[in-house]
Design a protein around this motif. Structure first.
Motif, PDB file in Angstrom:
ATOM      1  N   SER A  63     -73.939 -21.392   2.073  1.00 51.31           N
ATOM      2  CA  SER A  63     -73.124 -21.955   0.992  1.00 51.31           C
ATOM      3  C   SER A  63     -71.655 -21.630   1.244  1.00 51.31           C
ATOM      4  O   SER A  63     -70.772 -22.388   0.883  1.00 51.31           O
ATOM      5  N   LEU A  64     -71.438 -20.489   1.878  1.00 53.04           N
ATOM      6  CA  LEU A  64     -70.073 -20.053   2.188  1.00 53.04           C
ATOM      7  C   LEU A  64     -69.412 -21.003   3.180  1.00 53.04           C
ATOM      8  O   LEU A  64     -68.304 -21.488   2.976  1.00 53.04           O
ATOM      9  N   SER A  66     -73.130 -14.392  -9.182  1.00 52.16           N
ATOM     10  CA  SER A  66     -72.671 -13.033  -9.413  1.00 52.16           C
ATOM     11  C   SER A  66     -73.043 -12.147  -8.245  1.00 52.16           C
ATOM     12  O   SER A  66     -74.066 -12.362  -7.605  1.00 52.16           O
ATOM     13  N   GLY A 108     -79.956 -10.297 -10.470  1.00 53.07           N
ATOM     14  CA  GLY A 108     -80.559 -10.495 -11.782  1.00 53.07           C
ATOM     15  C   GLY A 108     -79.651 -11.225 -12.752  1.00 53.07           C
ATOM     16  O   GLY A 108     -79.817 -11.142 -13.964  1.00 53.07           O
ATOM     17  N   PHE A 109     -78.702 -11.967 -12.210  1.00 52.13           N
ATOM     18  CA  PHE A 109     -77.715 -12.605 -13.086  1.00 52.13           C
ATOM     19  C   PHE A 109     -78.311 -13.784 -13.853  1.00 52.13           C
ATOM     20  O   PHE A 109     -78.063 -13.939 -15.042  1.00 52.13           O
ATOM     21  N   THR A 110     -79.068 -14.636 -13.163  1.00 51.77           N
ATOM     22  CA  THR A 110     -79.649 -15.819 -13.810  1.00 51.77           C
ATOM     23  C   THR A 110     -80.947 -15.407 -14.498  1.00 51.77           C
ATOM     24  O   THR A 110     -81.885 -14.961 -13.847  1.00 51.77           O
ATOM     25  N   LYS A 134     -77.448 -17.668   3.594  1.00 49.79           N
ATOM     26  CA  LYS A 134     -76.417 -16.784   4.169  1.00 49.79           C
ATOM     27  C   LYS A 134     -76.467 -16.793   5.699  1.00 49.79           C
ATOM     28  O   LYS A 134     -76.313 -15.760   6.349  1.00 49.79           O
ATOM     29  N   ASN A 157     -80.109 -12.359  -6.033  1.00 43.08           N
ATOM     30  CA  ASN A 157     -79.012 -12.181  -5.089  1.00 43.08           C
ATOM     31  C   ASN A 157     -79.181 -12.924  -3.753  1.00 43.08           C
ATOM     32  O   ASN A 157     -78.348 -12.787  -2.864  1.00 43.08           O
ATOM     33  N   ASP A 204     -74.503 -17.751   7.711  1.00 45.62           N
ATOM     34  CA  ASP A 204     -73.227 -17.364   8.349  1.00 45.62           C
ATOM     35  C   ASP A 204     -73.278 -15.932   8.866  1.00 45.62           C
ATOM     36  O   ASP A 204     -72.458 -15.529   9.677  1.00 45.62           O
ATOM     37  N   GLY A 236     -78.970 -16.047  -3.273  1.00 46.15           N
ATOM     38  CA  GLY A 236     -77.976 -17.126  -3.159  1.00 46.15           C
ATOM     39  C   GLY A 236     -78.406 -18.456  -3.766  1.00 46.15           C
ATOM     40  O   GLY A 236     -77.913 -19.513  -3.367  1.00 46.15           O
ATOM     41  N   LYS A 237     -79.295 -18.418  -4.764  1.00 49.67           N
ATOM     42  CA  LYS A 237     -79.795 -19.650  -5.394  1.00 49.67           C
ATOM     43  C   LYS A 237     -78.671 -20.424  -6.088  1.00 49.67           C
ATOM     44  O   LYS A 237     -78.488 -21.621  -5.873  1.00 49.67           O
ATOM     45  N   SER A 238     -77.947 -19.712  -6.949  1.00 49.65           N
ATOM     46  CA  SER A 238     -76.905 -20.387  -7.721  1.00 49.65           C
ATOM     47  C   SER A 238     -75.795 -20.896  -6.795  1.00 49.65           C
ATOM     48  O   SER A 238     -75.269 -21.999  -6.992  1.00 49.65           O
ATOM     49  N   SER A 239     -75.472 -20.124  -5.785  1.00 54.93           N
ATOM     50  CA  SER A 239     -74.436 -20.542  -4.828  1.00 54.93           C
ATOM     51  C   SER A 239     -74.854 -21.809  -4.100  1.00 54.93           C
ATOM     52  O   SER A 239     -74.029 -22.706  -3.868  1.00 54.93           O
TER      53      SER A 239
HETATM   54  P1  GTP Z   1     -79.527 -14.146  -9.260  1.00 57.91           P
HETATM   55  O1  GTP Z   1     -79.017 -15.175 -10.216  1.00 57.91           O
HETATM   56  O2  GTP Z   1     -79.128 -12.760  -9.577  1.00 57.91           O
HETATM   57  O3  GTP Z   1     -81.002 -14.262  -9.028  1.00 57.91           O
HETATM   58  O4  GTP Z   1     -78.810 -14.389  -7.812  1.00 57.91           O
HETATM   59  P2  GTP Z   1     -78.669 -15.757  -6.976  1.00 57.91           P
HETATM   60  O5  GTP Z   1     -79.842 -15.889  -6.061  1.00 57.91           O
HETATM   61  O6  GTP Z   1     -78.360 -16.909  -7.854  1.00 57.91           O
HETATM   62  O7  GTP Z   1     -77.414 -15.414  -6.029  1.00 57.91           O
HETATM   63  P3  GTP Z   1     -75.895 -15.905  -6.151  1.00 57.91           P
HETATM   64  O8  GTP Z   1     -75.787 -17.348  -5.788  1.00 57.91           O
HETATM   65  O9  GTP Z   1     -75.352 -15.456  -7.455  1.00 57.91           O
HETATM   66  O10 GTP Z   1     -75.237 -15.100  -4.924  1.00 57.91           O
HETATM   67  C1  GTP Z   1     -75.380 -13.693  -4.808  1.00 57.91           C
HETATM   68  C2  GTP Z   1     -74.306 -13.138  -3.876  1.00 57.91           C
HETATM   69  O11 GTP Z   1     -74.474 -13.642  -2.549  1.00 57.91           O
HETATM   70  C3  GTP Z   1     -72.887 -13.533  -4.288  1.00 57.91           C
HETATM   71  O12 GTP Z   1     -72.060 -12.411  -4.061  1.00 57.91           O
HETATM   72  C4  GTP Z   1     -72.533 -14.659  -3.347  1.00 57.91           C
HETATM   73  O13 GTP Z   1     -71.160 -14.760  -3.090  1.00 57.91           O
HETATM   74  C5  GTP Z   1     -73.292 -14.272  -2.075  1.00 57.91           C
HETATM   75  N1  GTP Z   1     -73.650 -15.478  -1.279  1.00 57.91           N
HETATM   76  C6  GTP Z   1     -74.300 -16.575  -1.742  1.00 57.91           C
HETATM   77  N2  GTP Z   1     -74.447 -17.495  -0.751  1.00 57.91           N
HETATM   78  C7  GTP Z   1     -73.871 -16.983   0.355  1.00 57.91           C
HETATM   79  C8  GTP Z   1     -73.697 -17.457   1.719  1.00 57.91           C
HETATM   80  O14 GTP Z   1     -74.082 -18.578   2.109  1.00 57.91           O
HETATM   81  N3  GTP Z   1     -73.082 -16.616   2.595  1.00 57.91           N
HETATM   82  C9  GTP Z   1     -72.653 -15.383   2.227  1.00 57.91           C
HETATM   83  N4  GTP Z   1     -72.094 -14.611   3.169  1.00 57.91           N
HETATM   84  N5  GTP Z   1     -72.762 -14.899   0.959  1.00 57.91           N
HETATM   85  C10 GTP Z   1     -73.369 -15.685   0.032  1.00 57.91           C
END
Ligand code: GTP
Ligand code: MG
Length: 197
Positions: free
Chosen positions: A176-177, A54, A58-60, A144, A34, A146, A36-39
């Motif tokens: 990323s936002l 997601s 734990g999505f990826t 994140k 969570n 922002d 924000g890796k995928s984002s």
């Molecule tokens: P896993 O695959 O579960 O390990 O998560 P991840 O690290 O890939 O995170 P993912 O990119 O799925 O983002 C997780 C949540 O954070 C989502 O609800 C995104 O919208 C939010 N998010 C990601 N990047 C940002 C950001 O730069 N700013 C904000 N405010 N929210 C973000």
């Protein structure tokens, strides 16, 4: 020139790439679920939905390889959230990480993503210890951003610089936002690739 937008999903692996797909330098994004890796990967390739994101942690679940312009792979690692047990790791996730980070000659750089609103978790510290025994280069990405004001950014940087005073680590804040510092991150990746030649 590297065209970051010319990117596509190649495969998911549970080990490092030993040739099942063409060998290219790899840049891995790792951090807690969570964070924000995928984002961030999507932001880098200027696509909304190449890497699956997601709201649920734990999505990826696997190491997802994305080919960027036939020059390198962005590797989206599953979020950790399990205890690392010393140098060798236990469990399925840990076996995957052990394999991936074991003498991986393709691995050019690690971007460790951290949420700057919190102190590093035990998982973060365990991962940093695990990786510091290996010889990869590491940049910490505060995601994140922002959600932070300037004062919070300065405090975060101060805290981490003190914490990792000994280690040669780069730091960058991204959103990323809001697309903050995405171009700078792209430039850093271009530089890393240029150093290979
Ligand atoms: P896993 O695959 O579960 O390990 O998560 P991840 O690290 O890939 O995170 P993912 O990119 O799925 O983002 C997780 C949540 O954070 C989502 O609800 C995104 O919208 C939010 N998010 C990601 N990047 C940002 C950001 O730069 N700013 C904000 N405010 N929210 C973000
Ligand atoms: Mg993910």
């Amino acid at each position: 020139m590297i065209n970051f937008a010319n990117a596509n999903f190649v495969t998911s692996l549970t080990t490092k790439n030993t040739g099942s797909i063409p060998l290219l330098p790899e840049i891995v994004f790792i951090g807690r679920s969570n964070v924000g890796k995928s984002s961030l990967i999507n932001a880098l390739v200027t696509r909304k939905n190449m890497a699956y994101t997601s709201g649920k942690p734990g999505f990826t679940k696997l190491l997802n390889f994305y080919n960027v312009d036939n020059r390198f792979y962005l590797v989206d690692a599953p979020g950790y959230g399990y205890a690392y047990k010393g140098k060798r790791l236990a469990g399925e996730f840990d076996a995957m990480m052990d394999s991936y980070f074991d003498n991986n000659e393709n691995l050019l750089h690690i971007f460790l993503l951290l949420d700057p609103r919190h102190k590093p978790s035990k998982d973060d510290l365990d991962f940093i210890n695990f990786i510091q025994e290996k010889e990869y280069r590491l940049t910490i990405v505060f995601t994140k951003s922002d959600k932070l004001n300037q004062k919070m950014k300065a405090e975060t940087l101060k805290m981490y610089r003190e914490y990792f005073a000994e280690a040669e680590i780069g730091y960058i804040f991204t959103s990323s936002l809001k697309k903050t510092n995405i171009t700078i991150l792209q430039d850093e990746i271009k530089q890393l690739l240029a150093e290979l030649i």
